[in-house]
Each structure stands twice: as C-alpha cells, then as structure tokens.
Write a protein that holds these residues in place. Structure first.
Motif, short mmCIF file in Angstrom:
data_model
loop_
_atom_site.label_atom_id
_atom_site.label_comp_id
_atom_site.label_asym_id
_atom_site.label_seq_id
_atom_site.Cartn_x
_atom_site.Cartn_y
_atom_site.Cartn_z
N PRO A 1 -4.36 18.28 -8.16
CA PRO A 1 -4.76 17.55 -6.94
C PRO A 1 -6.12 18.02 -6.45
CG PRO A 1 -2.47 18.23 -6.81
CD PRO A 1 -3.03 18.90 -8.02
N ASP A 2 -6.89 17.08 -5.95
CA ASP A 2 -8.23 17.43 -5.47
C ASP A 2 -8.16 18.40 -4.30
OD1 ASP A 2 -9.17 15.66 -7.33
OD2 ASP A 2 -9.54 14.03 -5.91
N ALA A 3 -9.19 19.25 -4.24
CA ALA A 3 -9.26 20.17 -3.11
C ALA A 3 -9.37 19.39 -1.81
CB ALA A 3 -10.44 21.11 -3.29
N GLN A 4 -10.11 18.28 -1.86
CA GLN A 4 -10.18 17.39 -0.71
C GLN A 4 -9.32 16.17 -1.02
OE1 GLN A 4 -14.10 15.96 0.30
NE2 GLN A 4 -13.33 14.59 1.91
N ALA A 5 -8.16 16.10 -0.44
CA ALA A 5 -7.23 15.02 -0.72
C ALA A 5 -7.76 13.71 -0.15
CB ALA A 5 -5.86 15.33 -0.12
N PRO A 6 -7.44 12.58 -0.79
CA PRO A 6 -7.88 11.30 -0.24
C PRO A 6 -7.20 10.99 1.09
CG PRO A 6 -6.38 10.96 -2.07
CD PRO A 6 -6.67 12.42 -2.04
N ASP A 7 -7.92 10.32 1.96
CA ASP A 7 -7.34 9.88 3.23
C ASP A 7 -6.49 8.64 3.02
OD1 ASP A 7 -8.87 11.64 5.29
OD2 ASP A 7 -10.41 10.87 3.94
N VAL A 8 -6.92 7.77 2.12
CA VAL A 8 -6.18 6.54 1.84
C VAL A 8 -6.08 6.38 0.33
CG1 VAL A 8 -5.99 4.06 2.25
CG2 VAL A 8 -7.20 5.51 3.91
N VAL A 9 -4.87 6.11 -0.16
CA VAL A 9 -4.63 5.81 -1.57
C VAL A 9 -4.22 4.35 -1.66
CG1 VAL A 9 -3.22 6.31 -3.60
CG2 VAL A 9 -3.98 8.18 -2.11
N LEU A 10 -4.89 3.60 -2.51
CA LEU A 10 -4.65 2.17 -2.61
C LEU A 10 -4.27 1.82 -4.05
CD1 LEU A 10 -7.59 2.68 -0.86
CD2 LEU A 10 -6.82 0.45 -0.02
N VAL A 11 -3.29 0.94 -4.21
CA VAL A 11 -2.76 0.57 -5.52
C VAL A 11 -2.84 -0.94 -5.66
CG1 VAL A 11 -0.78 0.68 -7.08
CG2 VAL A 11 -1.16 2.52 -5.40
N ASN A 12 -3.47 -1.40 -6.74
CA ASN A 12 -3.51 -2.84 -7.02
C ASN A 12 -3.09 -3.05 -8.47
OD1 ASN A 12 -3.91 -5.57 -7.09
ND2 ASN A 12 -6.07 -5.53 -6.57
N LEU A 13 -1.79 -3.18 -8.70
CA LEU A 13 -1.22 -3.36 -10.03
C LEU A 13 -0.22 -4.52 -10.00
CD1 LEU A 13 -0.62 0.40 -10.90
CD2 LEU A 13 -2.26 -1.12 -12.05
N GLY A 14 0.04 -5.07 -11.17
CA GLY A 14 0.99 -6.19 -11.27
C GLY A 14 0.43 -7.36 -12.04
N GLN A 15 -0.90 -7.52 -12.05
CA GLN A 15 -1.49 -8.66 -12.76
C GLN A 15 -1.10 -8.66 -14.23
OE1 GLN A 15 -3.44 -11.22 -11.52
NE2 GLN A 15 -3.43 -12.11 -13.58
N ASN A 16 -1.16 -7.51 -14.88
CA ASN A 16 -0.83 -7.45 -16.30
C ASN A 16 0.67 -7.36 -16.55
OD1 ASN A 16 -3.63 -7.42 -17.22
ND2 ASN A 16 -3.71 -5.41 -16.24
N ASP A 17 1.42 -6.84 -15.59
CA ASP A 17 2.88 -6.86 -15.72
C ASP A 17 3.40 -8.29 -15.84
OD1 ASP A 17 3.86 -3.89 -15.09
OD2 ASP A 17 2.17 -4.35 -13.79
N HIS A 18 2.68 -9.21 -15.20
CA HIS A 18 3.00 -10.63 -15.35
C HIS A 18 2.22 -11.28 -16.50
CE1 HIS A 18 3.23 -14.92 -14.62
NE2 HIS A 18 1.92 -14.96 -14.38
N GLY A 19 0.90 -10.99 -16.58
CA GLY A 19 0.04 -11.71 -17.50
C GLY A 19 0.35 -11.46 -18.95
N PHE A 20 0.65 -10.21 -19.32
CA PHE A 20 0.89 -9.94 -20.74
C PHE A 20 2.17 -10.61 -21.24
CE2 PHE A 20 2.68 -7.31 -24.17
CZ PHE A 20 1.69 -7.51 -25.12
N PRO A 21 3.32 -10.42 -20.59
CA PRO A 21 4.49 -11.15 -21.10
C PRO A 21 4.35 -12.66 -20.99
CG PRO A 21 5.00 -9.97 -19.06
CD PRO A 21 3.67 -9.50 -19.50
N ALA A 22 3.66 -13.14 -19.94
CA ALA A 22 3.48 -14.59 -19.81
C ALA A 22 2.69 -15.15 -20.98
CB ALA A 22 2.77 -14.91 -18.49
N SER A 23 1.74 -14.36 -21.53
CA SER A 23 0.97 -14.83 -22.67
C SER A 23 1.84 -15.02 -23.90
CB SER A 23 -0.16 -13.84 -22.98
OG SER A 23 0.36 -12.63 -23.53
N ARG A 24 3.04 -14.43 -23.89
CA ARG A 24 3.98 -14.55 -25.01
C ARG A 24 5.20 -15.40 -24.65
NH1 ARG A 24 4.00 -8.75 -28.17
NH2 ARG A 24 1.72 -8.58 -28.36
#
Length: 733
Positions: A612-635
C-alpha cells in the motif's frame, strides 16, 4: 496586343516554326522566364498544337472567378485564356472568392484533382497577402506538392498577382520562390505589367477601378501574359520532372481535414444553432453554426497540428473567440466594418504547432461592444492541417546514445517527486501503468531524459515542460538519451506515461541537466489523491483515433487525456491509473482478470505485488463491467451468473487495502451498462451491502456520456465534467 490564339487542328511544319519563333520572341519579354521549360508544360502545349483535348484548371480567389469582369465566368482571365488557346480546351474554374491557399488545400482534391487536369494555374497572390504569414508558405507549398505528387501530375503554372501598382508583394514573392524551388513555370504579373508601364505601352490605372480587383482590361492583360508564358515554353529546352525536393515550410497542409455540414457537430454547445450563410461559390458547402446569444459557446473534437476556423466576416457580424485545448484565446474577427454590402470569408488559425492528433476546439461569442445587440456570430467550417500519419510525426527531442551514468541525476533523488505505482528496476524505476508521473523543477537550457524500453511495443510519453506538451515516442532497443532544448531559465517538468501497461513498459534511468545547472526542490504535493481501476475506457485506449478503433499505432492512445486523469486535473489531485484494455472481473479478451493484477506493479503474474502506498488515496474509483458483458456477448453468451458476487468480492479487496478511502463504483463510457442490466444491478447491490454493514463511504455513479466504440477525448471530456461535479457535490463535500 495579345498573341494570336492557338486554334485546334494540326499545323504544318512552316506554321509550327513560325509559332515557335513567336514564342521565342515572347520569352524575352517575360521577367521570370526560366532557362528551361517544364517538360509537363511542353507536353501540354504539344497536345494543344496537335488539336488534342486539353483540360485546364484554375484555382484561386475572386480574381480567378472573374470578379469585376462582366459576366465574370465568361470574361475573367481564365475564360479569356481558355478561348485564346482554342476549342480543344476544357476549363474547370475553381476560383472561390475570399479564399486563400489554406482554404484551397481543403478543396483541391474535389474541385481540381478529381477533374484529372493536364494543366493547373494557381493564383493566390492577393488573398494570401491577408492570410496569416505563418501559414501562407506552408499552405501554398502544399498545393504545389499535392499537384506534383498526384497520380497523374499536371503541368503547374504559378500566377503571381499583386494589387494595383505591384504592391504589396510579400505573399507573391513567397509563391514565386516556391515555384523556383519546385521547378514549375511562374508568371510574375506585377513585374510583367510594371515593365510595360515603364516602357510607356500600358498603365496600371487602366487595369483597375479599385486597388484589389482588376477590371475587364486587367483580366485581358492577365490572360495575355499567361498566353505569352505558355507559348514561351514551346521554344525552350525541356526540363524533365524530378522527384519533389525537401519542403521549405513543412508538410502540414498536405494532410488536411475539413469539418463542415453534418460532420461539424459540437459535443457540447449552448446558444448555437445550425445556420449562417454558406459561401455561394463553394460547391457542396452546408450551413455551419450561428449564435445570436451573448453566452453562445460550442466545443468540437478536431485532429491535426494546426486548427483553424473558416468563418464569415462583414459589417453585420459579431466576433467570436476560440482556443484549442487549454491554449491561448484567439479572436475570430467576424465584425469587419470595411466589408460593407458584401460578405467576406476568413481562415483564422486558432492553434498551431500542436502535437499531431486529437484536440478539443472551443468557440464562444466574444463579450465586446456588440453584447446585447442580437447580431449573429457565425462559423462555417473547421479546417485542420497536419493530420499526419504516424511515420511523419516529428519530435522535439534529439535521440543520443546513452553515456556515462555518473552524469545522471538518479531516479531516487529526493528532489524528484513520483506519482503512481512505480517499482524499483535495475538502475532505475519501472514505468508500467499509464498516468505514472514524474514531477521536478530545474534550471537550464536543456533537459535530457534517459529511458530504456522494457517490454512490449513503443512507449509513448507526454513531457510537459512549463505547461507545453511534448510527445516522446520511446523507440529502439536499449537505453538512450532524449535531449530537449529549452530557453534558459527555471522550468517545471511533468513526465507522464501515456501508453497503458499491457502494451508497453519502460525503465527510467535518470535525467541530465546542462553543465552548471541544478535540480531544484520539487513542486509541492497535491492535496488530493485519486486512484482509478478500470479497463480500456479508463486507460484512454483509442481516445485519439481518427476513424475506427485500432491498436496498431499507440500514439493515439493517451491515458493522460482519459476521463480519470482529466478529473484529477480539474480537482488539482494526483492521479493513479490501474487500467488494462479488455479486462474484467469475470471475463477478459486477453489472459488475466482484474482481481489477479490490480495490486501489482504491472499487469502480469510475475510482477511483484505493490505494498500500500505511503500516501493512501482519498478516493478509489472502479469502472469495470464493459468486458464482462462484451467478451461473452461477442460469442453469443451471457454475462457470468456470478458477476455480482465476484464484483462485490473485488470491491471488498479494495476496501481492505484502503480502509479510509471513499469508494466510487462507476459504470459507463461505453454501452455495456445499457445492454446488460446485471452490471448496474451489481453496483447498486454492492453499495447497499457495504452500507448495510456500516460502510457509509461508498457511492455509485453511472455516466450519461458514452460512445458505441471506444470514447474519444470529447466523450472523456464530458465524462470528466460529470464525474468532477459528482465528486464535488456528493463525495468530497
């Protein structure tokens, strides 16, 4: 008197010799006649003598349209010349009033080259006099290079016109020198006419009723001088075409992009509507954008190293002001009192010497004495130059062999401030994740960076010195020095990795300053720290692509202009980006899932886990899910049934690493959240679960801005607008 016209049909040898003798005499009258004629021009004249069809195109401004001759298209110099050359001439008059060579670069293909001409006469001596002097050389040279580099190169004649009295000559002299450089025939009409006045056989005043536009007599004289120039080519020895020499003014205007009509669409605007007057002589033009609102503004995605606005000007218009990215504001002078009773058109440069690639153009109605008047402000088109292919990208850096390591300031020097997840590497620091940043202050006339490729393809960096961006493409094997000349003084450096970690890694080995110069204490730390986890959207993949998404040229993929980095910039925050194209929580287009690499120094299993960084982040942001849908949808498959629980597990891992940070779960930028309800549902359930367990420092946000392909920098700009506002009002309050 003008020479007798050439007529169609074949000539006997006696007539041919008489014609050549006349041409030889005429050549002695031409001040700029060359000692040899362009072989292409001779070939055209030979076709003409043989009675074969010859296609002539004339490109220029209002003088080429025949302005002040009545009727213009029938009595202007181009029409008079065509008739004098005989019935086998087919004329394309590409004169467009009020345009210069910069605007002509955008219409050359459709209005000239598509006609497959045998001969092209280029006239912009008068209008280019009003063109930005920093542009006129490059734009006129581009016309010559594109004509001579066409699939079937025509003969080219440069027509150097001036205003009445042969002044001013700034633009004309540039054009004549370029004609000499490229070995094409040129007519200096001002010198031709002045010689006649000096000899007492003609008068400037007879050719003009006003200083700019020649009258009917003036058009006759221009046609006469051109006819003499063409005939003179017959008697001269041939000069065979040679490969184009190196450009004098660069190649920017050889590579242009015109945005007009439906292609000119703002990504954000207020107070502007479709409309405004269209240039009546520019074939195929569509309305641009017009505003009568004092607060009117419009913002556009553009490409190139020079960006200009093509706009109307008259006594009735208001001024606009515009800028590119965060560059200086430029006034677009729409209110021109001297244009009374008729419209003018102007090519106004807004940004130049830009990094080749994608940019944002901002236009607004200028607050001035016309505020509240209800007068219109109008823009017709956006014209970009320097839309270069990657192999033509220049560099401000000079690549040199790496020398004595003892000369370097070491990467771990305490006066260097690092931002991001940076690992120790043999002799330096490993730079993997896009957005990784080095900040420093120093004195001197130059800066040298020593870098070495580590993995993958070409590493692209933004080197920001004193607010000016310089692109650095790390090519080749082994370490090298990259030297950047600078003005003397104190400088502030930001070295930022643009290329995402899955595509390329590099090692920073140190920096070197000029002898006697020094590294200063680093810039102060930023008060806020944002850490983003995501996929190609967060990495900025394809955000500068022109056309379809591609991964062959990573210079257009810029993590420093992705929504997360932009949000951090607007909040004055440090940015840490942990993002991999194609990655997801349950599915991936490659090999690894985010839960496998999120805490490592690089997105590979053999990369060490970062503490962990010595200076921890004030805000952690997550933007995931596009490929969880896109990859199986391509098949033809559905998103994993356990996407929600696995997503929650990953968020819990983040919370464990960052117990005090605010967590923001994001969706959007592309369309997966619209197409797959499981994604927004997983985010909402994760927030509800954590809050039910006493974790109140967690939020979710769904972007309204999106793109069906990878978002370009305009969509990232809108996403950053949304996210900045959300963080300010909901998270950081």
């Amino acid at each position: 008197m003008p020479p007798p016209p050439l007529t169609g049909g074949r000539h006997d040898a006696k007539k041919m010799n008489r014609l050549k003798g006349m041409a030889l005499g005429l050549s002695l009258m031409l001040p700029l006649a060359a000692d040899a004629a362009d072989a292409r021009l001779q070939s055209v004249m030979q076709k003409l003598q043989a009675g074969e069809p010859v296609t002539v195109a004339a490109i220029g401004g209002s003088i080429t349209t025949g302005y002040a001759a009545q009727p213009p298209r029938e009595q202007g110099w181009a029409a008079l010349l065509a008739r004098s050359l005989g019935p086998s001439i087919r004329l394309f008059n590409a004169g467009v009033s009020g345009t210069d060579s910069a605007a002509a670069a955008h219409r050359l293909q459709s209005q000239v080259l598509d006609a497959n001409p045998d001969l092209v006469i280029v006239e912009f001596g008068v209008n280019d006099q009003w063109l930005d002097p920093a542009v006129r050389g490059s734009s006129y040279e581009a016309l010559l290079r594109r004509l001579l580099g066409a699939q079937k190169p025509p003969a080219v004649v440069v027509l150097g016109l001036t205003q009445q009295g042969n002044q001013p000559r700034d633009a004309t002299d540039v054009q004549l020198k370029l004609a000499e450089h490229y070995g094409v025939t040129a007519l200096d009409f001002g010198r031709w006419m002045q010689a006649r006045e000096d000899a007492g056989i003609d008068r400037w005043s007879a050719l003009y009723d006003e200083p700019v536009h020649p009258n009917a007599v003036g058009h006759q004289r221009i046609a006469q001088a051109l006819s003499e120039t063409l005939l003179a080519a017959i008697a001269q020895p041939a000069r065979q075409p040679a490969p184009p020499p190196e450009p004098v003014y660069g190649r920017a205007h050889e590579f242009t992009r015109l945005l007009g009509g439906d292609d000119l669409h703002p990504y954000r605007q207020q107070g502007f509507t479709r409309g405004g007057e269209v240039h009546p002589e520019w074939v195929g033009q569509q309305p641009g954008w017009i505003s009568r609102a004092d607060y009117g503004e419009a913002h556009f995605l553009v490409w190139g190293s020079e960006v200009a606005v093509f706009h109307a000007e008259s006594e009735h218009y208001r001024n606009l002001e515009a800028w590119v990215d965060d560059g200086p504001v430029v006034t677009l002078r729409g209110h021109v009192p001297e244009r009374q009773g008729y419209l003018g058109w102007h090519y106004s440069v807004v940004g130049r010497d830009l990094e080749p690639g994608a940019h944002l153009l901002h236009v607004r109605v200028k607050p001035d004495e016309w505020t509240g008047s209800g007068r219109p402000a109008s823009l017709l088109a956006v014209m970009s130059a320097g839309v270069f292919a990657p192999e033509l990208h220049g560099s401000d850096f000079i690549r040199e062999p790496a020398t004595n390591p003892a000369e370097l300031i070491a990467p771990d020097d305490p006066r260097l401030r690092w931002v991001g997840r940076v690992a120790a590497a043999p002799g330096g620091r490993l730079l993997a994740w896009s957005g990784t940043e080095l900040r420093a202050r120093f004195t001197g006339r130059e800066l040298t960076l020593r870098l070495a490729p580590a993995r993958g393809g070409i590493n692209h960096f933004t080197v920001d010195v004193d607010g000016r961006r310089h692109a650095l493409a790390l090519r080749g094997d082994g370490p090298a020095d990259w030297r950047l000349p600078l003005p003397a003084g104190t400088h502030e450096l930001r070295l930022i990795k643009r290329t995402e970690a899955s595509q390329a890694e590099s090692v920073f080995l140190g920096l070197k300053l000029s002898p006697g110069e020094q590294l200063l204490p680093p810039p102060p730390p930023r008060r806020l720290r944002l850490e983003f986890y995501g996929d190609s959207i967060t990495a900025g993949a394809c955000n500068g692509d022109l056309g379809q998404d591609q991964y062959a040229d990573l210079s257009t993929h810029d993590g420093t202009r992705a929504y997360g980095a932009l949000t951090a910039q607007r909040l004055g925050a440090d940015y840490i980006g942990i993002a991999v194209s194609g990655i997801g929580v349950t599915a991936t287009w490659d090999q690894l899932l985010m839960p496998q690499v999120w805490n490592r120094y690089a997105p590979r299993l053999d990369a060490p886990v970062a503490p962990p960084d010595a200076q921890a982040p004030d805000v952690v942001l997550v933007n995931l899910g596009q490929n969880d849908h896109g990859f199986p949808a391509s098949r033809g498959q559905h998103i994993a049934r356990d996407f929600g629980p696995r997503y929650l597990t990953f968020v819990r891992e983040l919370r464990a690493r960052y117990p005090l940070a605010r967590l923001v779960l994001l969706a959007g930028g592309m369309t997966a959240w619209k197409e797959e309800p499981a994604i927004p549902r997983a985010l909402e359930e994760a927030v509800a679960t954590l809050r039910a367990q006493g974790d109140a420092r967690v939020w979710t946000y769904t972007f309204q801005a999106f793109a069906y392909a990878h978002p370009r920098i305009d969509v990232h700009e809108l996403m950053a607008d949304e996210l900045t506002a959300f963080l300010k009002t909901e998270v950081l309050k």
